[in-house]
Enzyme design. Structure first.
Site, PDB file in Angstrom:
ATOM      1  N   ASP A 295       0.862  -1.191   0.000  1.00 22.54           N
ATOM      2  CA  ASP A 295       0.000   0.000   0.000  1.00 22.54           C
ATOM      3  C   ASP A 295       0.894   1.235   0.000  1.00 22.54           C
ATOM      4  OD1 ASP A 295      -2.427   1.567   0.248  1.00 22.54           O
ATOM      5  OD2 ASP A 295      -1.911   1.878   2.345  1.00 22.54           O
ATOM      6  N   SER A 296       0.279   2.380  -0.300  1.00 22.55           N
ATOM      7  CA  SER A 296       1.027   3.632  -0.250  1.00 22.55           C
ATOM      8  C   SER A 296       1.441   3.967   1.181  1.00 22.55           C
ATOM      9  CB  SER A 296       0.147   4.762  -0.792  1.00 22.55           C
ATOM     10  OG  SER A 296      -0.998   4.885   0.031  1.00 22.55           O
TER      11      SER A 296
ATOM     12  N   TYR B 128      -0.540   8.666  -2.395  1.00 16.15           N
ATOM     13  CA  TYR B 128      -0.544   8.379  -3.832  1.00 16.15           C
ATOM     14  C   TYR B 128      -1.752   9.035  -4.512  1.00 16.15           C
ATOM     15  CZ  TYR B 128       2.996   4.561  -3.840  1.00 16.15           C
ATOM     16  OH  TYR B 128       4.144   3.824  -3.772  1.00 16.15           O
ATOM     17  N   GLY B 129      -2.796   9.194  -3.749  1.00 13.53           N
ATOM     18  CA  GLY B 129      -4.090   9.585  -4.332  1.00 13.53           C
ATOM     19  C   GLY B 129      -4.142  10.977  -4.909  1.00 13.53           C
TER      20      GLY B 129
ATOM     21  N   CYS C 217      -4.166  -1.343  -2.302  1.00 17.02           N
ATOM     22  CA  CYS C 217      -4.333   0.107  -2.467  1.00 17.02           C
ATOM     23  C   CYS C 217      -5.174   0.307  -3.713  1.00 17.02           C
ATOM     24  CB  CYS C 217      -2.947   0.740  -2.631  1.00 17.02           C
ATOM     25  SG  CYS C 217      -2.973   2.501  -2.984  1.00 17.02           S
ATOM     26  N   ASN C 218      -6.341   0.907  -3.555  1.00 14.39           N
ATOM     27  CA  ASN C 218      -7.223   1.129  -4.706  1.00 14.39           C
ATOM     28  C   ASN C 218      -6.565   2.040  -5.737  1.00 14.39           C
ATOM     29  OD1 ASN C 218     -10.309   0.266  -3.831  1.00 14.39           O
ATOM     30  ND2 ASN C 218      -9.047   0.848  -2.103  1.00 14.39           N
ATOM     31  N   THR C 219      -5.824   3.033  -5.249  1.00 17.84           N
ATOM     32  CA  THR C 219      -5.199   4.012  -6.138  1.00 17.84           C
ATOM     33  C   THR C 219      -4.135   3.326  -7.001  1.00 17.84           C
ATOM     34  OG1 THR C 219      -5.522   5.612  -4.367  1.00 17.84           O
ATOM     35  CG2 THR C 219      -4.053   6.255  -6.154  1.00 17.84           C
TER      36      THR C 219
ATOM     37  N   CYS D 221     -10.939   3.258  -0.566  1.00 20.71           N
ATOM     38  CA  CYS D 221      -9.523   3.471  -0.249  1.00 20.71           C
ATOM     39  C   CYS D 221      -9.252   2.643   0.997  1.00 20.71           C
ATOM     40  CB  CYS D 221      -9.253   4.954   0.017  1.00 20.71           C
ATOM     41  SG  CYS D 221      -7.639   5.289   0.777  1.00 20.71           S
ATOM     42  N   THR D 222      -8.128   1.944   1.007  1.00 18.37           N
ATOM     43  CA  THR D 222      -7.890   0.997   2.102  1.00 18.37           C
ATOM     44  C   THR D 222      -7.586   1.678   3.442  1.00 18.37           C
ATOM     45  OG1 THR D 222      -5.595   0.786   1.349  1.00 18.37           O
ATOM     46  CG2 THR D 222      -7.167  -0.882   0.592  1.00 18.37           C
ATOM     47  N   HIS D 223      -7.360   2.979   3.416  1.00 12.64           N
ATOM     48  CA  HIS D 223      -7.200   3.688   4.687  1.00 12.64           C
ATOM     49  C   HIS D 223      -8.553   3.908   5.378  1.00 12.64           C
ATOM     50  CE1 HIS D 223      -3.196   4.672   3.131  1.00 12.64           C
ATOM     51  NE2 HIS D 223      -2.877   5.114   4.334  1.00 12.64           N
TER      52      HIS D 223
HETATM   53  N1  DGL Z   1      -4.749   3.457   0.548  1.00  9.89           N
HETATM   54  C1  DGL Z   1      -4.784   3.968  -0.772  1.00  9.89           C
HETATM   55  C2  DGL Z   1      -6.020   3.502  -1.529  1.00  9.89           C
HETATM   56  O1  DGL Z   1      -6.572   2.463  -1.226  1.00  9.89           O
HETATM   57  C3  DGL Z   1      -4.555   5.408  -1.051  1.00  9.89           C
HETATM   58  C4  DGL Z   1      -4.074   6.376  -0.097  1.00  9.89           C
HETATM   59  C5  DGL Z   1      -3.193   7.410  -0.765  1.00  9.89           C
HETATM   60  O2  DGL Z   1      -3.704   8.451  -1.231  1.00  9.89           O
HETATM   61  O3  DGL Z   1      -2.010   7.163  -0.816  1.00  9.89           O
HETATM   62  O4  DGL Z   1      -6.441   4.134  -2.455  1.00  9.89           O
END
Ligand code: DGL
Length: 266
Positions: free
Chosen positions: A12-13, A44-45, A75-77, A185-187
């Site tokens: 993940d990011s 990353y987003g 990480c979805n992004t 988003c996984t966060h």
């Molecule tokens: N956890 C990441 C996701 O699932 C993104 C968070 C980020 O912006 O880095 O998209």
């Protein structure tokens, strides 16, 4: 090392992918995991898709060189920016990405209003548009970019007045008028409690982590790569591009955090 004995990489990011790692450990308790968070380059987003793609590919190359039997892009992004390319590059490797749980949300509310919360990159990328075209049906699917939200989780700030204030400002147009919220988003599963408190009990929350974990298990089983020793307790190795001890401490706190029982990190 025998391929079956190798760990599964989870990427993940930052620390959001821990929400997926938790699900992976539930469905595959005997497996070893190597978790890598790129907190140094996060978020990353809000980067360009090209930058996210380059970072994700570089990290995946490192994992494979290190010796892992599969890779979960938690990480979805990173998934929206890089998974297609990675599948072309490594057709042999069990490689699973995560995508917003639009399909289960629409199945639950076929004519409902569904809010998809995600990073700006995920919201803009064509992967989400395709997902909505494919599974949206008659539901009204509303994409909502949430820049800044992941930073609260990266800082371990998940139940403070600030996070409630941030989410209230973001979500007030949807209070009482959405049936489902997709955590894209996984966060975000770590602020699920705050989202539920703000939107109220009639809004159901959907998280793609469980489906991703099950998919990885299927992929490993299909390649005959699942660990055969069912007595063994799987291990976790943690690494982060930001070497601070706080990141590591927060990783273990998030791993144990019970989002249903108690909103506070211990
Ligand atoms: N956890 C990441 C996701 O699932 C993104 C968070 C980020 O912006 O880095 O998209």
């Amino acid at each position: 090392m025998e391929p079956r004995e190798m760990p599964v990489a989870v990427f993940d990011s930052g620390l959001g992918g821990v929400s997926v790692l938790r699900e992976l450990r539930k469905v595959m308790p005997n497996e070893d995991f190597f978790y890598f968070g790129d907190s140094l380059n996060a978020p990353y987003g809000t980067k360009s898709p090209e930058e996210v793609r380059a970072l994700t590919i570089a990290h995946t190359k490192d994992f494979l060189a290190m010796g892992v039997k599969g890779v979960v892009i938690a990480c979805n992004t990173a998934t929206s920016a890089a998974v297609r390319k990675l599948r072309q590059m490594y057709p042999q490797v069990p490689l699973v990405g995560i995508e917003p749980a639009v399909k289960p949300a629409v199945e639950a509310y076929p004519k409902g209003r569904i809010l998809v919360m995600a990073t700006p990159v995920t919201i803009r990328e064509e992967k989400l548009r395709h997902l909505i075209e494919r599974y949206g049906g008659e539901a009204q699917v509303i994409p909502l970019a949430c820049p800044g939200l992941m930073d609260f989780v990266e800082a371990g700030n998940i139940d403070s007045p600030e996070i409630y204030g941030f989410l209230r400002d973001l979500l007030y147009p949807y209070v009482g008028n959405v049936d489902g919220v997709v955590l894209g988003c996984t966060h975000y599963p770590f602020v699920r409690r705050a989202i539920e408190d703000i939107l109220g009990p009639r809004t159901e929350i959907f998280d793609g982590g469980v489906g991703t974990a099950k998919e990885m298990k299927r992929r490993l089983a299909a390649a005959d790569l699942l660990c055969k020793n069912t007595q063994k307790e799987g291990t976790i190795r943690f690494e982060n591009s930001n070497k601070s001890q706080e990141k590591e401490a927060l990783f273990y706190r998030l791993l144990k955090y019970d989002q249903k029982q108690h909103p506070t990190l211990q």
